[in-house]
Design a protein around this motif. Sequence first.
Motif, PDB file in Angstrom:
ATOM      1  N   LYS A   1      -3.796   8.999   5.623  1.00  0.00           N
ATOM      2  CA  LYS A   1      -5.187   9.415   5.637  1.00  0.00           C
ATOM      3  C   LYS A   1      -5.424  10.402   6.776  1.00  0.00           C
TER       4      LYS A   1
ATOM      5  N   GLU B   1       1.580   6.661  -7.022  1.00  0.00           N
ATOM      6  CA  GLU B   1       0.393   7.333  -7.559  1.00  0.00           C
ATOM      7  C   GLU B   1       0.683   8.705  -8.176  1.00  0.00           C
TER       8      GLU B   1
ATOM      9  N   TRP C   1       0.461   9.662   1.364  1.00  0.00           N
ATOM     10  CA  TRP C   1       0.098   8.268   1.637  1.00  0.00           C
ATOM     11  C   TRP C   1      -0.646   8.120   2.964  1.00  0.00           C
TER      12      TRP C   1
ATOM     13  N   ASP D   1       0.835  -1.205   0.000  1.00  0.00           N
ATOM     14  CA  ASP D   1       0.000   0.000   0.000  1.00  0.00           C
ATOM     15  C   ASP D   1       0.868   1.253   0.000  1.00  0.00           C
ATOM     16  N   ARG D   2       1.932   1.248   0.817  1.00  0.00           N
ATOM     17  CA  ARG D   2       2.853   2.386   0.837  1.00  0.00           C
ATOM     18  C   ARG D   2       3.534   2.535  -0.530  1.00  0.00           C
TER      19      ARG D   2
ATOM     20  N   THR E   1       1.810   0.418 -11.080  1.00  0.00           N
ATOM     21  CA  THR E   1       0.881   0.980 -10.097  1.00  0.00           C
ATOM     22  C   THR E   1      -0.407   0.175 -10.024  1.00  0.00           C
TER      23      THR E   1
ATOM     24  N   LYS F   1       2.381   1.554  -3.461  1.00  0.00           N
ATOM     25  CA  LYS F   1       1.393   2.028  -4.434  1.00  0.00           C
ATOM     26  C   LYS F   1       1.151   3.528  -4.288  1.00  0.00           C
ATOM     27  N   LYS F   2       1.017   4.010  -3.048  1.00  0.00           N
ATOM     28  CA  LYS F   2       0.734   5.429  -2.843  1.00  0.00           C
ATOM     29  C   LYS F   2       1.920   6.305  -3.230  1.00  0.00           C
TER      30      LYS F   2
END
Length: 529
Positions: free
Chosen positions: A448, A98, A446, A91-92, A145, A94-95
């Motif tokens: 929220k 982005e 990254w 997840d890190r 990605t 991917k962000k």
Amino acid sequence: MSTPAHRASARQSAAVLTSVRQRQEGNRAGSPPRNPVGQALLQMQSSAGNRATAAVVQRARSADKGKAPENGDASAGAKKSCRDRIAGLLDRFKKNLEPIDTFIKGVQTPVNAGFTQQAAATANEGLKHSSAASGTSAASGNLLTEAAGTVVSGMDAYKNMKDAKTHETGAKHHTAQKKARTKGTDAVIGAAGSGSYSAAIAKEATKVQKAADAAVASEASGIASASVGAIKGVRAAFRVGGAARKYKRVKELEDPHLVQPVALTRLNESREQAEWAAAEAYVALDAYWDHEGEERLELVSEAIDAAWEAMGEVRDTAETIQRTERKWEGEADRLTRAQEYAKKKQLTKIGKEAIGGAVGESTKAAAGVVTAVAAGTAGLASNPVGWGLAGAGAGLVLGVTLYKALRAATKRYEEKRHPERWAPEGETPEKAASRGDSLKHALTFWKKVSKGERQAMAREIYALAAGPGVPGSGDTTPEMRESARALLIALKAGPTDHKLDPEAWAQTLDDPAKTAGWISEIAEQLASG
């Protein structure tokens, strides 16, 4: 295990670009380039994309190493499963990718399409090869990605499915079930998108290699791109419909200011009775004052006491009414703000999904159809209509993406700069950070937002809807509590959504142990359609 794969990918991309440059140099030896500026721009795009991707990989790896558990809880880190660690790393990763992916989709890909069209129109082989190399780099970045996002979505869907089975009913069940469905759909669409980008890589590679089946690859890529764009467009249309229905339900709720508490009505009746009693006491006082006899002073004294007591009841009732009205008005104002916020969130979602999804992705799908038709009827000749549609669709999607990024950055800035603004009631807010530190936090894309307006509104709605057994909600008037619960039902957090009968659903709202789950559920429903 991911590091060698990424390094190999970077070496392969570098090898392809070296081969392309060698061929371009050969072409230049035979004929002068017709657009050296375009070729330089495309080469710069592809090489910059490769370098940025490699830097992101290294940054994600270094950031994850030695990361201490939050709140200093070492045991929590020890208990963290291998799957959670992998999901967090992906997840890190991917962000971090982005921003590059957004640039590729919104800028590099439309520019590539323009240069491809120009190369086909002018028969410039050098420019055609340069645009193909840049297109290969762009599609590779998109694929990386998309693939990472697909794996993360799949793992999140699996985790939430397990959570939904663990919590068979209630707010936590509904939140987990909704996330599992959403993330599962994301994974399916991501897999289709990965296939589309793979087809785009194959298309650009055939152009670089001057393969005989380049037209077939271009047609297949156009069809894949059109299919994925159509799927995303349809999904966005469903989201628009869901948000519109939720907006309509919230809008149809009764104005909280028109809901007069029954207790206030009873107090007004008591005040009227007290006023009548006071009036009768004064009439009796006048009568006894004019009375002649030995008992006159005694009767007057009793009448004065009665009048004084009656006036005290009138005064006390009036003060109670004023306090009740102020409290009721305050609750009505809070619930009105919550309703307005819920409507605003749904209208915003409708706008974003309509522009970036239903229109933007559908336009990109149309561009893919045009590309496929052009490839099937005219070889590799690029169609300016397809180029225009691709640029328009990419521009819409890019605009929505930038809007989301700017909004998120602003909220992260406020979270650090003004922590008191949305701090929970009764909780001491954190110390306000400096402008520099707040700006650094705003740029951590990254992360929220954990203490923003949506979370504050979720706590506000829950405080009004919770039962008297929940601390801080015991003084809420029954009428306002029912109005707040009607808002929960409109937000799709009612008994049916939680698989509970109304009585059991109301009991969960009166359970302090379920407070965190309810606040999370309300925040989730405020954000979704």
